[in-house]
Each structure stands twice: as structure tokens, then as C-alpha cells.
Enzyme design. Structure first.
Site, mmCIF file in Angstrom:
data_model
loop_
_atom_site.group_PDB
_atom_site.id
_atom_site.type_symbol
_atom_site.label_atom_id
_atom_site.label_comp_id
_atom_site.label_asym_id
_atom_site.label_seq_id
_atom_site.Cartn_x
_atom_site.Cartn_y
_atom_site.Cartn_z
ATOM 1 N N ASP A 1 -4.508 1.858 1.835
ATOM 2 C CA ASP A 1 -3.936 2.588 0.712
ATOM 3 C C ASP A 1 -2.918 1.729 -0.049
ATOM 4 O O ASP A 1 -2.080 1.065 0.570
ATOM 5 C CB ASP A 1 -3.234 3.838 1.276
ATOM 6 C CG ASP A 1 -2.896 4.853 0.221
ATOM 7 O OD1 ASP A 1 -3.812 5.295 -0.485
ATOM 8 O OD2 ASP A 1 -1.707 5.214 0.109
ATOM 9 N N GLU B 1 -9.383 -10.628 15.785
ATOM 10 C CA GLU B 1 -9.364 -10.730 17.255
ATOM 11 C C GLU B 1 -10.422 -9.826 17.881
ATOM 12 O O GLU B 1 -10.722 -9.950 19.054
ATOM 13 C CB GLU B 1 -8.007 -10.274 17.797
ATOM 14 C CG GLU B 1 -6.891 -11.258 17.579
ATOM 15 C CD GLU B 1 -5.557 -10.595 17.934
ATOM 16 O OE1 GLU B 1 -5.545 -9.640 18.746
ATOM 17 O OE2 GLU B 1 -4.548 -11.034 17.360
HETATM 18 C C1 GLC Z 1 -3.605 6.268 -2.982
HETATM 19 C C2 GLC Z 1 -4.427 7.445 -2.534
HETATM 20 C C3 GLC Z 1 -3.874 8.656 -3.196
HETATM 21 C C4 GLC Z 1 -2.441 8.854 -2.759
HETATM 22 C C5 GLC Z 1 -1.613 7.608 -3.028
HETATM 23 C C6 GLC Z 1 -0.304 7.637 -2.286
HETATM 24 O O1 GLC Z 1 -3.719 6.014 -4.329
HETATM 25 O O2 GLC Z 1 -5.769 7.222 -2.793
HETATM 26 O O3 GLC Z 1 -4.637 9.799 -2.927
HETATM 27 O O4 GLC Z 1 -1.879 9.931 -3.434
HETATM 28 O O5 GLC Z 1 -2.274 6.440 -2.612
HETATM 29 O O6 GLC Z 1 -0.508 7.438 -0.912
#
Ligand code: GLC
Length: 517
Positions: free
Chosen positions: A193, A245
Site C-alpha cells: 500500500d 530468502e
Molecule cells: C491505498 C489504498 C486505499 C487506502 C489508502 C490508505 O491507496 O488502496 O484504499 O485508503 O491506501 O491506506
């Protein structure tokens, strides 16, 4: 299961667990629900699933506010359910990618609680300052919130998502340990993310005046003080060392909103991440030249580092593409064609749950039902992302359309449109020519003829038409973005088309077809 860089041409299906299948009737999807539907995904013909976050979380941002990275939220099940899901997926030959959220934790995470309680070491894992600067949250409003003792902490997203300080070695070590936790349990990879956001300008410089106002706030631009900083690459080199790993050809995919391939490819150098979402392709409008540019930029941009392309049309953060391409009958025709375009391109592809049913964005969710912090933090000025997150219709004539079991205690967490009665899996699997049939047929043919490899443009002179040959396999894909029928190359055998060819053998407007040379 095949081994050896399976991810170079895998089709990965995004399961948004809240909205996929609800096994216990609380109106929210869960891991046993996902497990029960794995045979459907196997039949659909995908190679792997990516699961959005299912970790313990107050759900301030639908689970992207993680309070414990090594467990499962009771809303979604238990750790044993996660293990069972992994085991069953592997039995069926499906790989499983989980979502990690390293930019921030939940404000309910023990580290942040300790930080608020005055623990200095804990506070040093986040970005506390005596004064805020002018940075704005991606979800709207200031990116800073003040705590009781007067200090402010940074949150690029919701106030319930404090940003971690990735210059702190404790943060680095903790996430490497989290990686191992899930690798040891057998996951096949990680979706990372906000991979372009972890390092911030150390001086917390203000945003420069010359940023392109046309670009969304989460997209990197030159001179930006928190997106796509050079130092972020140290983190990915560290993660790659950990992942390497482990046997079993595990994969990482970056969610990095970086449209410039000269910058994006840096994340994909051989000692960094394996793949990244192709948002430049996702945001391309319905236009042959725009598609062609996105495709050329992708292939040229990534080949320099030997990384495979990926292609994606929709996910849980954007308006569903059937609606973006115009909605209604037009959007549907275009979405069918776009599926054949995407699945013909060299590299991997991501499908977002429900696109194989032709689901559109749900625009008319009542305000009081909306849950996206983007909606809540802007007082509704931004409608947010709930409209692409409505639970999947599986069967039956009325909500919950088989999403929840009969007699469920709660309705689906977001209301499903009554018009989805003819968009259910049950309805579409008995309807030749449905979107589901098209996806199944395309995925089966793709497995046989397409995947990793090359692309040669075949120019026919019509600016509304894209035509290319895939190698090896010699499949020709023709996409007609214009309204009028277009010629197709002579003497080829039709494999599949998104709409019937005209009696003269031409490709109708807003349609695509695959041919065997
Ligand atoms: C990313 C995710 C989204 C979330 C954001 C904060 O963009 O895909 O859904 O709100 O990160 O974590």
C-alpha cells in the site's frame, strides 16, 4: 502449480473481503466466505487472488488502518480461517497475495497508543512535530492532528492513520518481521500500500507552487515533498532481501501512483519490487491514441529494468471502468472491449471483483450509508469510493443476492441496487454472451495463446482502431474505439470477440476481437 516467475503473466483477481461473500450473516464479507467461493475463481480461470486487508482494525478506512499486522479481525474471521483459505487456494492451484500497509498504522495500534501515553521511543516511530506544516490529507483537510500535550502528528490519510517514520530502524525491523510472519504462513506475495509515500522530505518542505493541478493529490510529481522520494528505494531493497530468502517464487506488487515510467521503473529494479500497478493505463480515457501511448510508455519504460508490465482497469479506489467509459449500454460495450484489450497485452493483469459481471459504479448510495473517510472528511464534497465497493451479487432476484446467507441478521454493509438481479453470477453463467462468459472465454484462450512476450503494432490507418500482434502465439487483437464498423486483417481465424462481427466480417464500433494468424 507451475514454478518460475509465474507472476510475469499472471491474472490476479482482487478480492475485497468486505464485499465478496458473507458467511455469517453480519452483512460484511469474511474469509470463510472467500474460501467458499474459491471454486468460482478457479473456474473463472485466474491464477491468483489479492486480498485487501483483513487485519484487526477499527475500520476507519475499511481495514487500511491496521492495529495488528499479525492477526485477523473478528469481522473477517480468525487466523485459522486465513490458514484454511491459503491451504484451500493452494490445493486449487490458486496463489494468494496479501495486502501490507506500511505507510501508517491505525491510531489503535499499540505503538500509537504508547506514543500518546508519552512513551518517547514509541513517539519516535511516528512523525510528531511541535508545529504542523501546510500539507493536506489525501482524504481532505489538514494532514496534521494535535494531541493532548500540544504536539501534532502527520497523517497523509485519515486522522486514524498516523504515518510511521521510516527513518526509524525499529519501523524497518518491525515490517521485515511482519513480512516473515506471512511468508512463513505460506502467502505467495504482497501488495504494498502507498509504496511511493513512506519517506518524506526531512525538512517537511511545503508543496511547490508549480505542481500540476490537473493531477490527483495522491499522484507523484517532480519536486513533491512526500511522494516518490529517492530514499524510499532503500526500504524496497530491504524487503526484497527478505522475500528472496524464501523459496516458492513470491512476488511483490507496488501501489505507487507514479505515472512517469522513468520514475516508476526505479521501484522495479532487479533488487527492488517485482511488479507495480499500471495506473497510467487505468486512467487512460476511452481513446485509441491514449491507450496506445499508455501501452507504449509501459512496455518501453519497464523493459529497461526487465520487469513485466501489469494492466489494470479497476480497483477498490476508483470508479468502476464500465461507468468511467460512459456507463449504460455504451460503457458496457466498451468494458467488454477493454477486457479483451487488457487480457491480450503482454504481462500480468489485475481484475477487480465484479468487473467480470459488468458491474457499474453505484452512484446513488444514500449519504448516511457511506463509510469512506474521503466522503466523511470532505463533508460529502467528494463522493468517495463506496460506489465501487458494493457487495457482489451471486444469485437470486433481490438483495442480498446470495452475498449473505438466507435469514442473515444484517443487510449488506452497502446497499445493492435492485437492478443487479440480472448481473448475478447465477444469471450470467446461464447467459451466453454475458460479461462472465466473455471473461471465462478470454481467460481460457489467454492461458493457451497469450501471456508474457512481445507486441507488434499493425497499422491499418484508422485512428480509432488499435491493432497488434502478440508474440509468441501470433494472436492479433483489434480494438475499435470509434462508433463505426472497422475493417479487420484478412484471412485470420476469429478466436473471440466482444460483440458479433457484422455480416461483412467487420468489427462493430466499440468492440474488440482476437484472431489467430
Ligand atoms: C491505498 C489504498 C486505499 C487506502 C489508502 C490508505 O491507496 O488502496 O484504499 O485508503 O491506501 O491506506
Amino acid at each position: 502449480m507451475t514454478t518460475g516467475q509465474w507472476w510475469r503473466d499472471a491474472v490476479i483477481y482482487q478480492v475485497y473481503p468486505r464485499s465478496f461473500a458473507d458467511s455469517d450473516g453480519d452483512g460484511v464479507g469474511d474469509l470463510p466466505g472467500v474460501l467458499s467461493r474459491l471454486p468460482y475463481l478457479k473456474d473463472l480461470g485466474v491464477d491468483a487472488i489479492w486480498l485487501n486487508p483483513f487485519y484487526p482494525s477499527p475500520q476507519a478506512d475499511a481495514g487500511y488502518d491496521v492495529a495488528d499486522h499479525r492477526d485477523v479481525d473478528p469481522l473477517f474471521g480468525t487466523l485459522a480461517d486465513a490458514d484454511a483459505l491459503l491451504a484451500r487456494a493452494h490445493e486449487l492451484g490458486l496463489r494468494v497475495v496479501v495486502d501490507l500497509v506500511p505507510n501508517h498504522t491505525s491510531s489503535a495500534h499499540p505503538w500509537f497508543r504508547a506514543a500518546l501515553a508519552g512513551d518517547k521511543a514509541a513517539r519516535a516511530r511516528y512523525l510528531f512535530r511541535d508545529q504542523p506544516n501546510g500539507w493536506q490529507s489525501v482524504f481532505g483537510g489538514s494532514a496534521w492532528t494535535q494531541v493532548a500535550d500540544g504536539q501534532w502528528y502527520l497523517h497523509l490519510f485519515d486522522a486514524e492513520q498516523p504515518d510511521l517514520d521510516w527513518t526509524n530502524p525499529e519501523v524497518v525491523a518491525e515490517f521485515e518481521s511482519i513480512l516473515r510472519f506471512w511468508l512463513d504462513r505460506g502467502v505467495d506475495g504482497f501488495r504494498i500500500d502507498v509504496a511511493h509515500g513512506l519517506r518524506k522530505d526531512p525538512a517537511l518542505r511545503e508543496l511547490p507552487d508549480d505542481l500540476d493541478p490537473e493531477l490527483p493529490v495522491h499522484v507523484a510529481q517532480p519536486g513533491h515533498p512526500f511522494w516518490d522520494q529517492d530514499e524510499v528505494h532503500e526500504i524496497w531493497r530491504g524487503w526484497r532481501r527478505v522475500v528472496d530468502e524464501y523459496a516458492g517464487d513470491r512476488v511483490t506488487v507496488a501501489e505507487a501512483w507514479v505515472y512517469d515510467f522513468d520514475r516508476l521503473r526505479l521501484y522495479l529494479r532487479p533488487d527492488e519490487l517485482h511488479t507495480a500497478f499500471n495506473f497510467a493505463f487505468l486512467v487512460a480515457p476511452w481513446d485509441a491514441a491514449a491507450f496506445r501511448k499508455a501501452i507504449d510508455d509501459t512496455l518501453a519504460g519497464l523493459s529497461a529494468v526487465g520487469a513485466p508490465a501489469t494492466w489494470v482497469l479497476s480497483n477498490h479506489d476508483v470508479v468502476r471502468h464500465a461507468s468511467r467509459y460512459g456507463g449504460g449500454a455504451v460503457g458496457r460495450r466498451r468494458a467488454r472491449a477493454a477486457a479483451l484489450l487488457m487480457l491480450a497485452l503482454p504481462g500480468g493483469a489485475y481484475l477487480y471483483q465484479g468487473e467480470e459481471l459488468g458491474l457499474e459504479e453505484v452512484f446513488d448510495i444514500p449519504d448516511e450509508k457511506r463509510q469512506d473517510p474521503n466522503f466523511l472528511r470532505t463533508g460529502g464534497a467528494e463522493r468517495g469510493r463506496d460506489g465501487c465497493r458494493v457487495p457482489i451479487p451471486w444469485s437470486g432476484q433481490s438483495p442480498p443476492f446470495g452475498f449473505s446467507p438466507p435469514g442473515a441478521a444484517q443487510p449488506p454493509w452497502l446497499p445493492q441496487p435492485a437492478s443487479w438481479a440480472n448481473r448475478t453470477v447465477e444469471a450470467e453463467q446461464h447467459e451466453p454472451g454475458s460479461m462472465l462468459w466473455l471473461y471465462r472465454a478470454a481467460l481460457a484462450l489467454r492461458r493457451e495463446h497469450l501471456g508474457d512476450g512481445g507486441l507488434e503494432w499493425l497499422d491499418g490507418g484508422d485512428p480509432a482502431v488499435l491493432c497488434f500482434r502478440r508474440t509468441p502465439g501470433n494472436v492479433v487483437c483489434v480494438v475499435n474505439t470509434g462508433p463505426d464498423p472497422a475493417a479487420v486483417p484478412d484471412g485470420l481465424t476469429r478466436l473471440l470477440s466482444s460483440a458479433p462481427l457484422t455480416p461483412e466480417g467487420r468489427l462493430p464500433g466499440e468492440a474488440a476481437a482476437w484472431f489467430q494468424e
